[in-house]
Design a protein around this motif. Structure first.
Motif, short mmCIF file in Angstrom:
data_model
loop_
_atom_site.label_atom_id
_atom_site.label_comp_id
_atom_site.label_asym_id
_atom_site.label_seq_id
_atom_site.Cartn_x
_atom_site.Cartn_y
_atom_site.Cartn_z
N MET A 1 54.02 17.83 50.60
CA MET A 1 55.17 17.34 49.85
C MET A 1 56.21 18.44 49.58
O MET A 1 57.39 18.25 49.79
N LEU A 2 55.74 19.58 49.09
CA LEU A 2 56.67 20.60 48.64
C LEU A 2 57.56 21.13 49.77
O LEU A 2 58.78 21.23 49.60
N PRO A 3 56.99 21.48 50.94
CA PRO A 3 57.87 21.94 52.03
C PRO A 3 58.92 20.90 52.38
O PRO A 3 60.08 21.23 52.62
N PHE A 4 58.52 19.63 52.36
CA PHE A 4 59.45 18.57 52.69
C PHE A 4 60.58 18.48 51.65
O PHE A 4 61.76 18.44 51.99
N ILE A 5 60.18 18.49 50.38
CA ILE A 5 61.18 18.40 49.31
C ILE A 5 62.14 19.58 49.38
O ILE A 5 63.36 19.43 49.30
N LEU A 6 61.59 20.79 49.58
CA LEU A 6 62.44 21.98 49.64
C LEU A 6 63.40 21.89 50.81
O LEU A 6 64.59 22.22 50.69
N GLU B 1 40.77 13.38 47.45
CA GLU B 1 41.78 12.35 47.20
C GLU B 1 43.21 12.84 47.09
O GLU B 1 44.06 12.16 46.52
N GLY B 2 43.51 14.01 47.63
CA GLY B 2 44.89 14.51 47.53
C GLY B 2 45.89 13.55 48.13
O GLY B 2 46.88 13.19 47.52
N LEU B 3 45.62 13.11 49.36
CA LEU B 3 46.53 12.20 50.05
C LEU B 3 46.64 10.88 49.30
O LEU B 3 47.73 10.35 49.11
N ALA B 4 45.49 10.36 48.86
CA ALA B 4 45.50 9.07 48.18
C ALA B 4 46.33 9.14 46.91
O ALA B 4 47.03 8.21 46.56
N ASP B 5 46.28 10.29 46.22
CA ASP B 5 47.09 10.43 45.01
C ASP B 5 48.57 10.54 45.35
O ASP B 5 49.41 9.92 44.71
N ALA B 6 48.86 11.31 46.40
CA ALA B 6 50.26 11.49 46.78
C ALA B 6 50.89 10.17 47.21
O ALA B 6 52.04 9.89 46.91
N LEU C 1 29.41 18.79 51.45
CA LEU C 1 30.23 18.26 50.36
C LEU C 1 31.58 18.97 50.35
O LEU C 1 31.64 20.20 50.38
N SER C 2 32.65 18.19 50.32
CA SER C 2 33.98 18.81 50.24
C SER C 2 34.19 19.31 48.82
O SER C 2 33.58 18.83 47.87
N LYS C 3 35.06 20.31 48.70
CA LYS C 3 35.30 20.89 47.38
C LYS C 3 36.42 20.17 46.62
O LYS C 3 36.59 20.36 45.44
N THR C 4 37.22 19.38 47.36
CA THR C 4 38.36 18.73 46.72
C THR C 4 38.37 17.28 47.16
O THR C 4 37.68 16.89 48.09
N GLY D 1 31.65 13.40 40.41
CA GLY D 1 32.92 14.05 40.72
C GLY D 1 33.48 14.76 39.50
O GLY D 1 33.07 14.50 38.37
N ARG D 2 34.41 15.68 39.73
CA ARG D 2 35.02 16.41 38.62
C ARG D 2 36.54 16.30 38.72
O ARG D 2 37.10 16.27 39.81
N GLY D 3 37.17 16.30 37.55
CA GLY D 3 38.63 16.21 37.52
C GLY D 3 39.29 17.34 38.29
O GLY D 3 40.28 17.15 38.98
N LEU D 4 38.67 18.53 38.19
CA LEU D 4 39.24 19.69 38.86
C LEU D 4 39.33 19.50 40.37
O LEU D 4 40.28 19.93 41.02
N GLU D 5 38.32 18.80 40.94
CA GLU D 5 38.32 18.57 42.40
C GLU D 5 39.51 17.70 42.80
O GLU D 5 40.18 17.96 43.81
N LEU D 6 39.79 16.67 41.98
CA LEU D 6 40.93 15.81 42.27
C LEU D 6 42.23 16.59 42.11
O LEU D 6 43.17 16.44 42.89
N PHE D 7 42.28 17.44 41.07
CA PHE D 7 43.48 18.21 40.81
C PHE D 7 43.76 19.17 41.97
O PHE D 7 44.89 19.29 42.44
N LEU D 8 42.69 19.83 42.47
CA LEU D 8 42.88 20.75 43.60
C LEU D 8 43.32 19.99 44.85
O LEU D 8 44.18 20.46 45.60
N GLY D 9 42.74 18.79 45.04
CA GLY D 9 43.15 17.97 46.18
C GLY D 9 44.63 17.66 46.11
O GLY D 9 45.35 17.73 47.10
N PHE D 10 45.10 17.36 44.89
CA PHE D 10 46.51 17.07 44.67
C PHE D 10 47.36 18.31 44.97
O PHE D 10 48.38 18.23 45.66
N LEU D 11 46.91 19.48 44.49
CA LEU D 11 47.68 20.71 44.71
C LEU D 11 47.79 21.02 46.20
O LEU D 11 48.84 21.45 46.68
N ILE D 12 46.70 20.79 46.94
CA ILE D 12 46.72 21.11 48.38
C ILE D 12 47.74 20.23 49.10
O ILE D 12 48.57 20.71 49.85
N VAL D 13 47.67 18.92 48.83
CA VAL D 13 48.61 18.01 49.49
C VAL D 13 50.05 18.34 49.07
O VAL D 13 50.97 18.33 49.88
#
Lengths: 378, 358
Positions: free
Chosen positions: A84-89, A367-372, A362-365, A67-79
């Motif tokens: 999260m962002l629409p909800f917070i806004l 753990e976004g949800l798991a991180d959120a 293979l997915s490109k990203t 795995g690569r850090g970038l994949e986790l980071f992108l997963g985080f950005l997508i979630v």
């Protein structure tokens, strides 16, 4: 088939061979995570996994984490972007337009918690799938082939059932969930199977459940007894004296109030130490039972999990966490993995040479949800 | 000299013994029943950084999943001599890339902070609908007053309206303003969203003339005209959004709390200067003596040494953005002598205003 000499394949030995470097890695990760205001955590997690995975040997060949850090980071950005962002806004716009106490905000917050509860299982499942798909042994990767939504709905259902049955549905539904996730698990084209009933878990569950009840009743009893013994006008007078602005209590009053508070605090602490300790008995039983229900090829698993060793594991982990101020978290992960490696045995054989690569995409990203949600995954 | 290795092709888990040849172009290997393969140096990488005496695991970009496992020290040394990029560790190219990333992240961070704190709030503040601003101002005024008595007498209200009207002569585009006096002992004045201005009894009682109060009021109108409270409100929300993004939690808007009220009332030095400039321009145009504001600041400067410890004083106000009061006093110049000055309200109206809280 039961005769391993007749079946094709080989027996599997699991070994954890530690190698130096985890300490330095922990410190660098900690510093960079602080310097980047937390954004480095995805790369930090990746580096730790690379290290730990490479210490796990199956028949002399190590696992590899790709795995690569970038994949986790992108997963985080997508979630973040779609969830999260629409909800917070939305919450901020409403509180700007209608004030912070508008019922719509409370409704939105309840909705968010509901969505999190419904998607929690999906977060667990998808994180597991990502990790399996980034785990290589002999060049072959793993995966989960099922649907994360079915798992997630089962998970949500099990939460509701657990609440309404005071926990008595847990063994059955934990078994169902484990059956789903293990049944979906593949290493290359080698399928894992999970077959077994929840029945054997119930005696241990009942023991822990009733012991918990006894602990709670005993705690309440001790506090109530203390109040009964010391009750009366002297007690309230003592409390009033000690807690007024300019207290001048008699030694007797100080002693009364002191014991009272000490007893309540100690009882409270004892309950919160005793209850998790009690449940280690069930956790050990469940881990061992689930391992014995799992098969892959002609092999089955045996996990020597015991309550005592689990408690020792968790207590030492807590101490590491406290005394290294969280910097030593990678060592905690290593200890958890090591515990499994040291105590897991594969009985029977697996025809390793016949395992072919997984064809799952293979997915490109990851753990976004798991991180959120901060799902506890290694 | 070929060396022995184990090869996994990334398609099946089976291990194949192969013999590997090394030359300056790359690796070639073949084994029992395996056609010869070539891995060129470009695209070749070590799975873990090579360590002397340990197994070397090689992989190649052209064959995902495939691994070549070699356990031969001489081979490793030879390979690393030809292809030092396999060593990992310090690598100028990687270091450049890494610094570039850090630079870009810092620039992005600075950009986001500038946008959230400086650029966006003022722009959004101007766009906020009238009703939203009004509602926010109403709620915050209630939180600010903390149940203090709202001062109103017919004569006092009339005097306040007269003061507003004579100030309005100085700015035909003055935004709609709602001024209220509360029975609060502290000498202070606040501007809230929606043009809500709060004056305290302390302010009216401790000033020594109508022009001082008019100066303070003009300064507060300046804040309202520039929409400073609204911008500050948006700024706080922006910061809360950034915090929830960084920590991955969903913050709730709690703009009603006293803590966030304090943050809304805190203006930057630039905002204060804008309000001062507005006030002086407005007063000169309205033919009111602008040194009223100056006299008030001098009074504040004397007060600043005294310890005060009430919730309202901790909220901070436009006057206590310490340091800077002395500097601000210096910037207020008297009106040109060619302009005939008049008092903001008549002396009898000033007496009425001073009795507004009974």
């Amino acid at each position: 088939m039961t005769d391993s000499r007749g079946a094709p394949g080989e027996t599997i030995q699991i070994q954890y061979v530690p190698r130096p470097g985890l300490g330095g890695l922990s410190i660098v990760n900690f510093l960079l995570t602080i310097l980047t205001l937390g954004i480095y955590r995805f790369w930090a997690k990746t580096n730790v996994r690379k290290h730990i995975w490479s210490c796990i040997y199956f028949n002399g060949q190590p696992l590899e984490y790709t795995g690569r850090g970038l994949e986790l980071f992108l997963g985080f950005l997508i979630v973040l972007g779609i969830f999260m962002l629409p909800f917070i806004l939305l919450v901020f716009v409403i509180s700007l337009a209608y004030g912070p106490e508008h019922p719509a905000i409370i409704a939105l917050q309840i909705l968010l918690y509901l969505i999190i509860a419904v998607l929690w299982g999906a977060a667990v499942y998808r994180a597991r799938r990502y990790q399996l798909s980034r785990t290589l042994w002999r060049g072959i990767r793993g995966t989960l082939v099922g649907s994360s939504m079915i798992y997630s709905l089962t998970y949500f259902g099990s939460l509701l059932a657990s609440g309404t049955s005071l926990g008595w549905s847990n063994p059955v539904l934990n078994t169902v969930l484990q059956e789903q996730i293990i049944g979906d698990m593949r290493f290359g084209n080698l399928a894992f199977k999970f077959r077994g009933r929840a029945g054997p878990l119930y005696p241990t569950y009942a023991l822990c459940w009733f012991l918990t009840l006894v602990a709670i009743i005993a705690g309440i009893g001790i506090i109530a007894y203390e109040f009964a013994v010391l009750s009366g006008p002297e007690l309230s007078a003592a409390f009033e004296e000690v807690f007024r602005d300019n207290p001048q209590p008699t030694p007797d009053q100080t002693w009364t109030v002191g014991t009272m508070i000490a007893v309540v605090v100690l009882t409270y602490l004892a309950i919160f130490l005793v209850i998790p300790t009690l449940w280690a008995i069930y956790t050990a039983k469940e881990l061992a039972t689930f391992a014995s229900y799992t098969t892959a090829g002609n092999a089955t698993f045996k996990l020597n999990a015991t309550a005592g060793s689990l408690i020792a594991l968790v207590i030492v982990n807590l101490l590491i966490l406290i005394f290294t101020l969280g910097i030593g978290r990678p060592f905690i992960q290593q200890r958890l993995v090591r515990y499994m490696c040291d105590r897991l045995q594969v009985i029977g054989t697996v025809d390793v040479d016949a395992i072919a690569q997984s064809s799952a995409a293979l997915s490109k990203t990851g753990e976004g949800l798991a991180d959120a949600f901060d799902v506890g995954v290694i | 000299m070929p060396v022995d290795a184990i090869y996994f092709d990334g398609q099946v888990a089976r291990d194949r013994p192969v013999s590997v040849n090394l030359d300056s172009q790359g690796l070639t290997f073949s084994g029992d029943g395996l056609p010869p393969r070539a891995w060129r140096m470009a695209g070749l990488f070590a799975v873990d950084p090579p360590v002397k005496g340990h197994t070397l695991r090689l992989a190649h970009d052209s064959q995902p999943g495939a691994r070549l496992v070699v356990h031969d020290e001489d081979f490793m040394a030879e390979l690393l001599a030809i292809a030092p990029h396999l060593k990992g560790g310090f690598n100028p190219k990687r270091a450049m890339k890494f610094s570039l990333w850090i630079g870009l992240s810092l620039a992005a961070f600075a950009g986001v902070m500038y946008f959230t704190l400086n650029y966006a709030p003022q722009k959004i503040a101007v766009l906020l609908p009238e009703e939203w601003r009004e509602r926010a101002g109403e709620q915050m005024e209630k939180a600010l007053a903390q149940g203090a008595k709202f001062c109103t007498t017919p004569a006092g209200d009339a005097a306040l309206s007269a003061m507003l009207a004579s100030l309005a002569e100085g700015d035909p585009d003055m935004p709609p303003i709602k001024v209220r006096v509360y029975d609060i002992g502290l000498m202070n004045a606040f501007t809230l969203p929606g043009g809500h201005i709060v004056l305290t009894r302390g302010l009216i009682n401790e000033t020594s003339g109508q022009d001082e109060v008019a100066g303070v009021l003009a300064h507060e109108i300046g804040h309202a005209a520039h929409r400073h409270p609204e911008a500050q409100l948006v700024r706080i929300m922006g910061v809360e959004i950034l915090l929830s993004v960084a920590t991955g939690t969903s913050g709730g808007g709690n703009t009603g709390s006293l803590a966030s009220l304090a943050a809304v009332l805190r203006s930057s030095r630039d905002a204060e200067r804008q309000a001062d400039t507005y006030a002086v321009d407005m007063m000169v145009a309205a033919k009111i003596d602008p040194t009223g504001l100056k006299r008030f600041f001098e009074k504040v400067l004397k007060e600043e040494g005294k310890p005060v410890n009430t919730t309202l004083s901790r909220l901070g106000s436009v006057f206590s953005t310490h340091p800077g009061t002395a500097e601000r006093i210096g910037l207020i110049k008297p009106a040109p002598t060619s302009i005939p000055l008049k008092p903001a309200i008549s002396d009898s109206q000033w007496t009425d205003l001073r009795k507004i809280c009974g």
